[in-house]
Design a protein around this motif. Structure first.
Motif, PDB file in Angstrom:
ATOM      1  N   ARG A   1      -3.854  -9.653 -13.251  1.00 24.49           N
ATOM      2  CA  ARG A   1      -4.292 -11.094 -12.462  1.00 24.49           C
ATOM      3  C   ARG A   1      -5.757 -11.445 -12.416  1.00 24.49           C
ATOM      4  NH1 ARG A   1      -3.291 -13.043  -6.400  1.00 24.49           N
ATOM      5  NH2 ARG A   1      -3.041 -15.027  -6.687  1.00 24.49           N
ATOM      6  N   LEU A   2      -6.312 -12.407 -13.101  1.00 25.22           N
ATOM      7  CA  LEU A   2      -7.659 -12.729 -13.069  1.00 25.22           C
ATOM      8  C   LEU A   2      -7.967 -13.684 -11.811  1.00 25.22           C
ATOM      9  CD1 LEU A   2      -8.659 -13.066 -16.732  1.00 25.22           C
ATOM     10  CD2 LEU A   2      -8.538 -11.007 -15.328  1.00 25.22           C
ATOM     11  N   SER A   3      -9.151 -13.848 -11.437  1.00 27.24           N
ATOM     12  CA  SER A   3      -9.303 -14.451 -10.114  1.00 27.24           C
ATOM     13  C   SER A   3     -10.899 -15.046 -10.754  1.00 27.24           C
ATOM     14  CB  SER A   3      -9.579 -13.827  -8.780  1.00 27.24           C
ATOM     15  OG  SER A   3      -8.373 -13.347  -8.486  1.00 27.24           O
ATOM     16  N   CYS A   4     -11.294 -16.306 -10.264  1.00 27.70           N
ATOM     17  CA  CYS A   4     -12.232 -16.909 -10.431  1.00 27.70           C
ATOM     18  C   CYS A   4     -12.762 -17.628  -9.174  1.00 27.70           C
ATOM     19  CB  CYS A   4     -12.349 -17.903 -11.591  1.00 27.70           C
ATOM     20  SG  CYS A   4     -13.860 -18.659 -11.964  1.00 27.70           S
ATOM     21  N   ALA A   5     -13.803 -17.363  -8.554  1.00 24.24           N
ATOM     22  CA  ALA A   5     -14.227 -18.125  -7.449  1.00 24.24           C
ATOM     23  C   ALA A   5     -15.421 -19.004  -7.768  1.00 24.24           C
ATOM     24  CB  ALA A   5     -14.901 -17.151  -6.400  1.00 24.24           C
ATOM     25  N   ALA A   6     -15.373 -20.410  -7.119  1.00 22.32           N
ATOM     26  CA  ALA A   6     -16.155 -21.310  -7.477  1.00 22.32           C
ATOM     27  C   ALA A   6     -17.087 -21.744  -6.332  1.00 22.32           C
ATOM     28  CB  ALA A   6     -15.737 -22.523  -8.353  1.00 22.32           C
ATOM     29  N   SER A   7     -18.209 -22.044  -6.470  1.00 28.72           N
ATOM     30  CA  SER A   7     -19.143 -22.698  -5.371  1.00 28.72           C
ATOM     31  C   SER A   7     -20.123 -23.653  -5.705  1.00 28.72           C
ATOM     32  CB  SER A   7     -19.623 -21.426  -4.731  1.00 28.72           C
ATOM     33  OG  SER A   7     -20.793 -20.671  -5.701  1.00 28.72           O
ATOM     34  N   GLY A   8     -20.538 -24.470  -4.916  1.00 33.26           N
ATOM     35  CA  GLY A   8     -21.278 -25.674  -5.433  1.00 33.26           C
ATOM     36  C   GLY A   8     -20.868 -26.703  -5.989  1.00 33.26           C
ATOM     37  N   SER A   9     -19.403 -26.826  -5.912  1.00 34.73           N
ATOM     38  CA  SER A   9     -19.001 -28.175  -6.145  1.00 34.73           C
ATOM     39  C   SER A   9     -17.749 -28.487  -5.456  1.00 34.73           C
ATOM     40  CB  SER A   9     -18.660 -28.194  -7.591  1.00 34.73           C
ATOM     41  OG  SER A   9     -17.338 -27.253  -7.887  1.00 34.73           O
ATOM     42  N   ILE A  10     -17.390 -29.634  -5.410  1.00 34.88           N
ATOM     43  CA  ILE A  10     -16.003 -30.114  -4.778  1.00 34.88           C
ATOM     44  C   ILE A  10     -14.922 -29.624  -5.490  1.00 34.88           C
ATOM     45  CG2 ILE A  10     -14.798 -31.825  -3.540  1.00 34.88           C
ATOM     46  CD1 ILE A  10     -17.375 -33.549  -3.475  1.00 34.88           C
ATOM     47  N   PHE A  11     -14.580 -28.212  -5.180  1.00 32.82           N
ATOM     48  CA  PHE A  11     -13.676 -27.517  -6.329  1.00 32.82           C
ATOM     49  C   PHE A  11     -12.369 -28.437  -6.516  1.00 32.82           C
ATOM     50  CE2 PHE A  11     -11.557 -23.878  -8.227  1.00 32.82           C
ATOM     51  CZ  PHE A  11     -10.382 -23.744  -7.597  1.00 32.82           C
ATOM     52  N   SER A  12     -11.839 -28.810  -5.276  1.00 33.83           N
ATOM     53  CA  SER A  12     -10.416 -29.419  -5.363  1.00 33.83           C
ATOM     54  C   SER A  12     -10.202 -30.592  -6.098  1.00 33.83           C
ATOM     55  CB  SER A  12      -9.933 -29.815  -3.915  1.00 33.83           C
ATOM     56  OG  SER A  12     -10.738 -30.987  -3.274  1.00 33.83           O
ATOM     57  N   ILE A  13     -11.281 -31.296  -6.632  1.00 37.50           N
ATOM     58  CA  ILE A  13     -11.222 -32.558  -7.469  1.00 37.50           C
ATOM     59  C   ILE A  13     -11.420 -32.301  -8.925  1.00 37.50           C
ATOM     60  CG2 ILE A  13     -12.323 -33.820  -5.461  1.00 37.50           C
ATOM     61  CD1 ILE A  13     -14.674 -34.265  -7.424  1.00 37.50           C
ATOM     62  N   TYR A  14     -11.492 -31.171  -9.497  1.00 41.78           N
ATOM     63  CA  TYR A  14     -11.825 -30.786 -10.605  1.00 41.78           C
ATOM     64  C   TYR A  14     -10.798 -30.103 -11.327  1.00 41.78           C
ATOM     65  CZ  TYR A  14     -16.417 -32.256 -10.132  1.00 41.78           C
ATOM     66  OH  TYR A  14     -17.780 -32.896 -10.044  1.00 41.78           O
ATOM     67  N   SER A  15     -10.547 -30.589 -12.657  1.00 41.48           N
ATOM     68  CA  SER A  15      -9.397 -29.603 -13.404  1.00 41.48           C
ATOM     69  C   SER A  15     -10.072 -28.254 -13.640  1.00 41.48           C
ATOM     70  CB  SER A  15      -9.158 -30.243 -14.621  1.00 41.48           C
ATOM     71  OG  SER A  15      -8.310 -31.361 -14.450  1.00 41.48           O
TER      72      SER A  15
ATOM     73  N   GLY B   1       4.659 -18.961 -21.751  1.00 43.78           N
ATOM     74  CA  GLY B   1       5.383 -18.126 -21.378  1.00 43.78           C
ATOM     75  C   GLY B   1       5.210 -16.632 -20.874  1.00 43.78           C
ATOM     76  N   ARG B   2       4.024 -16.367 -21.127  1.00 49.35           N
ATOM     77  CA  ARG B   2       3.255 -15.087 -20.703  1.00 49.35           C
ATOM     78  C   ARG B   2       2.191 -15.373 -19.693  1.00 49.35           C
ATOM     79  NH1 ARG B   2       0.500 -11.976 -24.230  1.00 49.35           N
ATOM     80  NH2 ARG B   2      -0.257 -13.741 -25.187  1.00 49.35           N
ATOM     81  N   PHE B   3       1.632 -16.352 -19.540  1.00 51.41           N
ATOM     82  CA  PHE B   3       0.281 -16.388 -18.648  1.00 51.41           C
ATOM     83  C   PHE B   3       0.871 -17.642 -17.813  1.00 51.41           C
ATOM     84  CE2 PHE B   3      -3.308 -14.752 -21.480  1.00 51.41           C
ATOM     85  CZ  PHE B   3      -2.853 -13.670 -21.656  1.00 51.41           C
TER      86      PHE B   3
ATOM     87  N   VAL C   1      -9.400 -20.134  -8.591  1.00 52.65           N
ATOM     88  CA  VAL C   1      -8.280 -20.272  -9.730  1.00 52.65           C
ATOM     89  C   VAL C   1      -7.931 -18.903 -10.386  1.00 52.65           C
ATOM     90  CG1 VAL C   1     -10.147 -20.639 -11.585  1.00 52.65           C
ATOM     91  CG2 VAL C   1      -7.609 -21.504 -11.725  1.00 52.65           C
ATOM     92  N   TYR C   2      -6.666 -18.788 -10.550  1.00 60.87           N
ATOM     93  CA  TYR C   2      -6.075 -17.594 -10.947  1.00 60.87           C
ATOM     94  C   TYR C   2      -5.374 -17.510 -12.313  1.00 60.87           C
ATOM     95  CZ  TYR C   2      -6.522 -16.958  -6.160  1.00 60.87           C
ATOM     96  OH  TYR C   2      -6.774 -16.615  -4.492  1.00 60.87           O
ATOM     97  N   LEU C   3      -5.360 -16.517 -13.147  1.00 64.80           N
ATOM     98  CA  LEU C   3      -4.644 -16.322 -14.330  1.00 64.80           C
ATOM     99  C   LEU C   3      -3.683 -15.196 -14.250  1.00 64.80           C
ATOM    100  CD1 LEU C   3      -4.212 -17.892 -16.883  1.00 64.80           C
ATOM    101  CD2 LEU C   3      -5.649 -16.226 -18.100  1.00 64.80           C
ATOM    102  N   GLN C   4      -2.426 -15.087 -13.924  1.00 67.18           N
ATOM    103  CA  GLN C   4      -1.502 -14.333 -14.157  1.00 67.18           C
ATOM    104  C   GLN C   4      -1.109 -13.972 -15.520  1.00 67.18           C
ATOM    105  OE1 GLN C   4      -0.316 -12.058 -11.451  1.00 67.18           O
ATOM    106  NE2 GLN C   4       0.478 -10.938 -13.171  1.00 67.18           N
ATOM    107  N   MET C   5      -1.429 -12.746 -15.829  1.00 68.36           N
ATOM    108  CA  MET C   5      -0.966 -12.254 -17.398  1.00 68.36           C
ATOM    109  C   MET C   5      -0.060 -11.611 -17.474  1.00 68.36           C
ATOM    110  SD  MET C   5      -4.975 -12.478 -18.914  1.00 68.36           S
ATOM    111  CE  MET C   5      -5.383 -10.950 -18.262  1.00 68.36           C
ATOM    112  N   ASN C   6       0.939 -11.828 -18.082  1.00 70.75           N
ATOM    113  CA  ASN C   6       2.148 -10.545 -18.221  1.00 70.75           C
ATOM    114  C   ASN C   6       2.126 -10.419 -19.771  1.00 70.75           C
ATOM    115  OD1 ASN C   6       2.539 -10.933 -15.418  1.00 70.75           O
ATOM    116  ND2 ASN C   6       3.996 -12.415 -15.468  1.00 70.75           N
TER     117      ASN C   6
END
Length: 112
Positions: free
Chosen positions: A18-32, A64-66, A77-82
């Motif tokens: 499971r990957l994680s990505c922390a973002a700072s310095g922007s209005i995270f919620s409005i972006y893809s 089907g895997r990620f 944002v997360y990426l679950q990789m199976n």
């Protein structure tokens, strides 16, 4: 905007990460947001994306895997990789859509 990916490691084929990505310095919620990867000798490719509203899209090789997800309260944002495969070996990065300067990626190594 600063982006910091984490959670990579070495696993055997069939394993999960499971990957994680922390973002700072922007209005995270409005972006893809998107997860990208770059394998040795190959171009960086977009593997998964999620809109501000939670709609997701995946490149065919990971469908089907990620699973991509986001927690707007944590600006993460997360990426679950199976069912990982050796061909998933790459450095993984996250970015906003449209992109901003790249942050540090995280290395995923899958052995057969």
């Amino acid at each position: 905007v600063q982006l910091q990916a984490s959670g990579g490691g070495s696993v055997q084929a069939g394993g999960s990460l499971r990957l994680s990505c922390a973002a700072s310095g922007s209005i995270f919620s409005i972006y893809s947001m998107g997860w990208y990867r770059q394998a040795p000798g190959k171009q960086r490719e977009l593997v998964a994306a999620i809109t501000s509203g939670g709609m997701t899209n995946y490149t065919d090789s990971v469908k089907g895997r990620f699973t991509i997800s986001r927690d707007n309260a944590k600006n993460t944002v997360y990426l679950q990789m199976n069912s990982l495969k050796p061909e998933d070996t790459a450095v993984y990065y996250c970015n906003q859509l449209p992109r901003v300067p790249w942050g540090k990626g995280t290395l995923v190594t899958v052995s057969s």
